[in-house]
Motif scaffolding. Structure first.
Motif, PDB file in Angstrom:
ATOM      1  N   SER A 145      30.234  41.177  30.496  1.00 23.81           N
ATOM      2  CA  SER A 145      31.521  41.863  30.511  1.00 23.81           C
ATOM      3  C   SER A 145      32.554  40.935  29.892  1.00 23.81           C
ATOM      4  N   VAL A 146      33.711  41.490  29.551  1.00 23.97           N
ATOM      5  CA  VAL A 146      34.778  40.667  28.965  1.00 23.97           C
ATOM      6  C   VAL A 146      35.177  39.534  29.921  1.00 23.97           C
TER       7      VAL A 146
ATOM      8  N   ALA B  72      46.010  38.824  38.609  1.00 19.51           N
ATOM      9  CA  ALA B  72      46.321  39.413  39.909  1.00 19.51           C
ATOM     10  C   ALA B  72      45.038  40.048  40.436  1.00 19.51           C
ATOM     11  N   PRO B  73      44.697  39.785  41.695  1.00 16.54           N
ATOM     12  CA  PRO B  73      43.409  40.280  42.177  1.00 16.54           C
ATOM     13  C   PRO B  73      43.382  41.814  42.197  1.00 16.54           C
ATOM     14  N   ALA B  74      42.205  42.359  41.889  1.00 16.69           N
ATOM     15  CA  ALA B  74      42.043  43.814  41.936  1.00 16.69           C
ATOM     16  C   ALA B  74      42.139  44.269  43.380  1.00 16.69           C
ATOM     17  N   ALA B  75      42.583  45.518  43.549  1.00 16.33           N
ATOM     18  CA  ALA B  75      42.676  46.077  44.895  1.00 16.33           C
ATOM     19  C   ALA B  75      41.275  46.188  45.487  1.00 16.33           C
ATOM     20  N   PRO B  76      41.142  46.004  46.784  1.00 16.35           N
ATOM     21  CA  PRO B  76      39.815  46.118  47.388  1.00 16.35           C
ATOM     22  C   PRO B  76      39.333  47.570  47.353  1.00 16.35           C
ATOM     23  N   ALA B  77      38.018  47.757  47.385  1.00 18.14           N
ATOM     24  CA  ALA B  77      37.466  49.109  47.421  1.00 18.14           C
ATOM     25  C   ALA B  77      37.826  49.750  48.757  1.00 18.14           C
ATOM     26  N   PRO B  78      38.313  50.989  48.739  1.00 20.94           N
ATOM     27  CA  PRO B  78      38.633  51.658  50.000  1.00 20.94           C
ATOM     28  C   PRO B  78      37.390  51.709  50.888  1.00 20.94           C
TER      29      PRO B  78
ATOM     30  N   LEU C 121      34.002  55.306  51.802  1.00 22.20           N
ATOM     31  CA  LEU C 121      34.190  56.625  51.201  1.00 22.20           C
ATOM     32  C   LEU C 121      32.833  57.332  51.124  1.00 22.20           C
TER      33      LEU C 121
END
Lengths: 613, 205
Positions: A334-335, A354-360, A363
């Motif tokens: 990946s890039v 900036a850190p990615a949002a956590p997975a909800p 689900l």
């Protein structure tokens, strides 16, 4: 004929990588195209199919990859310029003729498109078919953009014609299924046919010939090295004493990773678009200019090891990095992975994004599922009712592999196309009885040989051929079992029952895919019998029936009694048109296709005309 | 052109999100932008998740990793929520409020989140967002599936894309058969209208 892919030179169009392959082949003047469909390659032959009326080439869906390659090899011996397309695992099926046709050579020219699937998006493994290029001794091109898909297909075909050696065009899922602008070149007339000159001393590889042809093949490949040295697909850019050698889609990842690097700090880059034979002179020159070098290639470390060997032979003091840290042999690059390896190579700090949002949390999942109205569900439902866990289910490759999901659970093992009958035969010798499921296209692909073997060696196996009249999984391509009306004038329908009987099976019966009574009766009858028994379950794929055959049923099921029996049907048949409501089950009329399997399975369901309340 | 934009699209197999992806990519080309777009086929077609990408402004990789999407277009509510990790903090999102229940939910084993949960999860990461019922808009335009075009129209009208709805209209007229074009142009207009009031609500909040 008016078709986007027949557009004139100078036009620029947004194309899928696979569509660009079709255009590239037309620009080379391809004469013959054969294939077996398989994700991620399928849109290539689908594109040729849509162009068949142009009369520019002969095209066929072959029954399997070996046959496709042999047919094209014959056409190439006969002087036609040929393209054969398949997914990576298909090359395993075609490997036998492949590894000898590089010895004989093919004067008309042949290119094999191997569509690999790192990351297993839709495959049972992620084998790296660049190994086949090395194994067979074929030149290999690896495009990374839609434009390159067109340009390299053309270049590969022209090289195959010029050198007489089969050439590999190796793509990966991301390349097949990316879309980008493609500038069209001129569309010439189809290539001239090279007259066949009898030469058994070349084309009949008995041992005495094969030994000589092995040397000839190696010499031919060596001659192609000059093409690789001068190839416009092998480019060097940048400067400095830090280098990167990149191949395939990694070149795109590298380009995007470099967007974040100060122009002053950018490395010297070698883009390896034509990756075999390796342009060793150009690579030697490159390695003499750098102290340290990073190799970017998904899959096996083939280029990395070749460069290490080259550096060792030439005593070059260059440090070569490749598969380490985030760069693994597993899955896709990946890039961000490439950026991280690159920054560490350049001695730069990675700016923390900036850190990615956590997975909800938690689900509901959305696994792929058999469609509402799919007759495979009906057959699996009947099988589970009759056999339960008393048998072991040998599955095969197609939509019906999804029978593995609960509550149907009718797939216990699987290897490859056509393995259900043969692997099932072997299993049953030492374990529980086996019920083998195989689709119509897969049966013709390579189930047939397993069936002949089962009869010949007196195996005990119950084979259920799920005949939905098309190659459903890959997008409704033709196969020999398909209706004559749909096949048209260029193909002949083969009757599966006659074929099965012709293979020596005496216990054969047909059942309508939605006919629960018949399915249950046949399965119960055959349950305790020995030997080879075959049930042919017939019902067109529900999507194919709607889109191609334009069939509608005009009826919908509904839950007439909202009771526990309805709820039980929800738990055991699990049609996607069902929904739970309180303690019972309803039927979504927008999803119901009117197959009426639920009506037969439970008295709680009834049929009514479409639109009635 | 310095502008770059990474768009992540998500929906459910059979919904027509890949057609919408191609429409969007063609509009970007028509506007003169450099485009690369990606999609994953195969098993996903059988009612699974369908994810696709459109990257504008000179990228060569067709992929978007978590935290990288400047814009998320969610054609189904549950999948919009699942896609939130892909959204760059402060990015934009346009999401359908319509749910397509997955098998586990239909079977009563799992529960769908509330649309308010979806909205809250998206808004926690997004700098700006829009929610609209694409089923309702599609139905008003004439065919439910044209709701996808309404969502694209809303994204344009909200200023989340570098071009306006008229570019999409041009591409629809050029590439779709006349009857489909008519329905999709209607959907585009409905999407544009829907973006207006949604946006005001956003600003008031």
């Amino acid at each position: 004929m008016n078709h986007l892919l027949l557009g004139s030179a100078g036009g620029k169009h947004l194309l899928l990588g696979n569509e660009a392959v079709v255009r590239g082949a037309l620009e080379a003047g391809v004469n013959f195209v054969s294939c077996y469909p398989g994700t991620p390659s399928s849109e290539v032959p689908d594109g040729f199919r849509s162009l068949a009326a142009s009369g520019r080439f002969v095209f066929e869906y072959s029954v399997n990859e070996k046959v496709a390659l042999e047919c094209a090899a014959g056409a190439a011996l006969s002087g036609a310029l040929c393209l054969v397309t398949m997914k990576h695992v298909g090359v395993n099926v075609a490997a036998d003729p492949l590894l000898t046709m590089t010895y004989t050579g093919l004067p008309g020219g042949l290119v094999l498109l191997s569509a690999d699937d790192p990351g297993c998006h839709s495959s049972q493994n992620e084998q790296d078919n660049r190994l086949y290029a090395r194994f067979a001794g074929m030149p290999c091109f690896e495009p990374a953009s839609a434009q390159e898909c067109k340009d390299m297909t053309r270049a590969a075909l022209l090289l195959a014609r010029e050198s007489g050696q089969p050439v590999m065009l190796r793509t990966t899922t991301r390349v097949n299924h990316l879309r980008g602008p493609v500038l069209f070149g001129p569309l010439p007339d189809p290539a001239p046919i090279v007259p066949f000159a009898r030469d058994p001393g070349r084309f009949v590889p008995v041992p005495a010939v094969a030994r000589i042809r092995h040397r000839a093949a190696a010499a031919n490949l060596e001659r192609v090295r000059d093409t690789a040295e001068a190839s416009p697909f092998n480019r060097v850019t940048g400067e400095g004493d830090i280098g990167v050698v990149a191949s395939g889609i990694s070149r795109a990842y590298l380009h995007d990773a470099l967007l974040a690097v100060d122009p002053e700090r950018k490395p010297r880059v070698f883009e390896l678009g034509m990756s075999l034979p390796l342009p060793v002179k150009a690579l030697e020159d490159f390695m003499r200019r750098v102290k340290v070098l990073l190799v970017l290639e998904e899959g096996e470390p083939l280029v990395e090891r070749a460069l290490q060997a080259l550096a060792h032979t030439l005593s070059l003091p260059v440090e070569i990095r490749g598969k380490q840290g985030p760069l693994e042999i597993f899955g896709e690059y990946s890039v961000p992975q490439v950026r991280s390896a690159l920054l560490s190579l350049l001695g730069l700090d990675e700016k923390a994004a900036a850190p990615a949002a956590p997975a909800p949390a938690a689900l509901p999942g959305r696994p792929p599922n058999l469609c509402p109205g799919c007759a495979h569900r009906s057959a699996f439902y009947a099988a589970r009712k009759v056999f339960g866990d008393e048998v072991v289910y040998s599955s095969d490759i197609g939509c019906y592999t999804l029978g593995l999901l609960p509550p149907l659970r009718t797939a216990d093992f699987l290897f490859c196309m056509g393995s259900s009958i043969s692997a099932g035969s072997g299993f049953a010798r030492f374990g529980k009885p086996v019920v083998a499921f195989i689709g119509d296209s897969t049966f013709f692909h390579s189930g047939l040989t397993g069936l002949v073997n089962a009869v010949f060696n007196k195996h005990t196996v119950l084979v259920v051929i799920l005949d939905n009249g098309t190659t459903a999984m890959t997008g409704h391509q033709p196969n020999p079992g398909m209706d004559q009306d749909v096949l048209g004038a260029n193909c002949t329908h083969l009757d599966i029952e006659s074929v099965v009987r012709g293979c020596g099976v005496t216990r054969v019966a047909r059942a309508g895919g939605y006919n629960q009574k018949r399915l249950l009766a046949l399965m119960r009858e055959m349950k305790d019998e020995t030997g080879v028994r075959v049930i042919i379950v017939e019902e067109p794929c529900v999507l194919y029936a709607r889109r191609v055959l334009k069939k509608r049923r005009g009826q919908k099921a509904y839950a007439a009694r909202r009771d526990a029996a309805a709820a039980e049907c929800l738990e055991t048949l699990a049609c996607p048109a069902f929904y739970r409501t309180g303690e019972t089950c309803g039927v979504n009329p927008d999803l119901c296709t009117g197959c009426m399997v639920c009506v037969q399975a439970s008295p709680s369901f009834k049929a009514r005309k479409e639109g009635e309340q | 052109m310095n502008l770059t934009l990474r768009i992540y699209l998500t929906g459910v197999g059979g919904q027509g999100t890949l057609t919408a992806t191609t429409l969007l990519a063609r509009a970007a080309v028509a506007y003169g932008l450099e485009v690369v777009s990606g999609e994953i086929h195969g098993m996903a077609q059988r009612g699974g998740i369908v994810e696709s990408t459109v990257l504008l402004g000179g990228f060569r990789s067709p992929t978007i990793r978590p935290g990288e999407a400047d814009l998320v277009l969610g054609f189904e509510a549950l999948e919009s929520m699942r896609a939130v990790p892909y959204l760059a903090p402060g990015g934009a999102a346009v999401c359908a409020t319509d749910f397509i229940p997955p098998p586990g939910v239909s079977m009563g084993r799992e529960r769908l989140p509330d649309i308010e949960d979806v909205r809250e999860t998206v808004e926690r990461v997004a700098g700006s967002s829009l929610f609209l019922s694409i089923d309702a808009l599609g139905r008003r335009a004439g065919v439910v599936r044209s709701g996808n075009t309404a969502l694209l129209g809303a994204a344009c009208a909200a200023g989340f894309l570098p071009f306006g709805p008229e570019i999409l209209g041009e591409v629809i007229r050029r590439h779709l058969p006349p009857k489909d074009a008519e329905i999709n142009l209607r959907a585009l207009e409905l999407g544009r209208e829907a973006a207006g009031p949604c946006r005001e609500r956003q600003e008031q909040a």
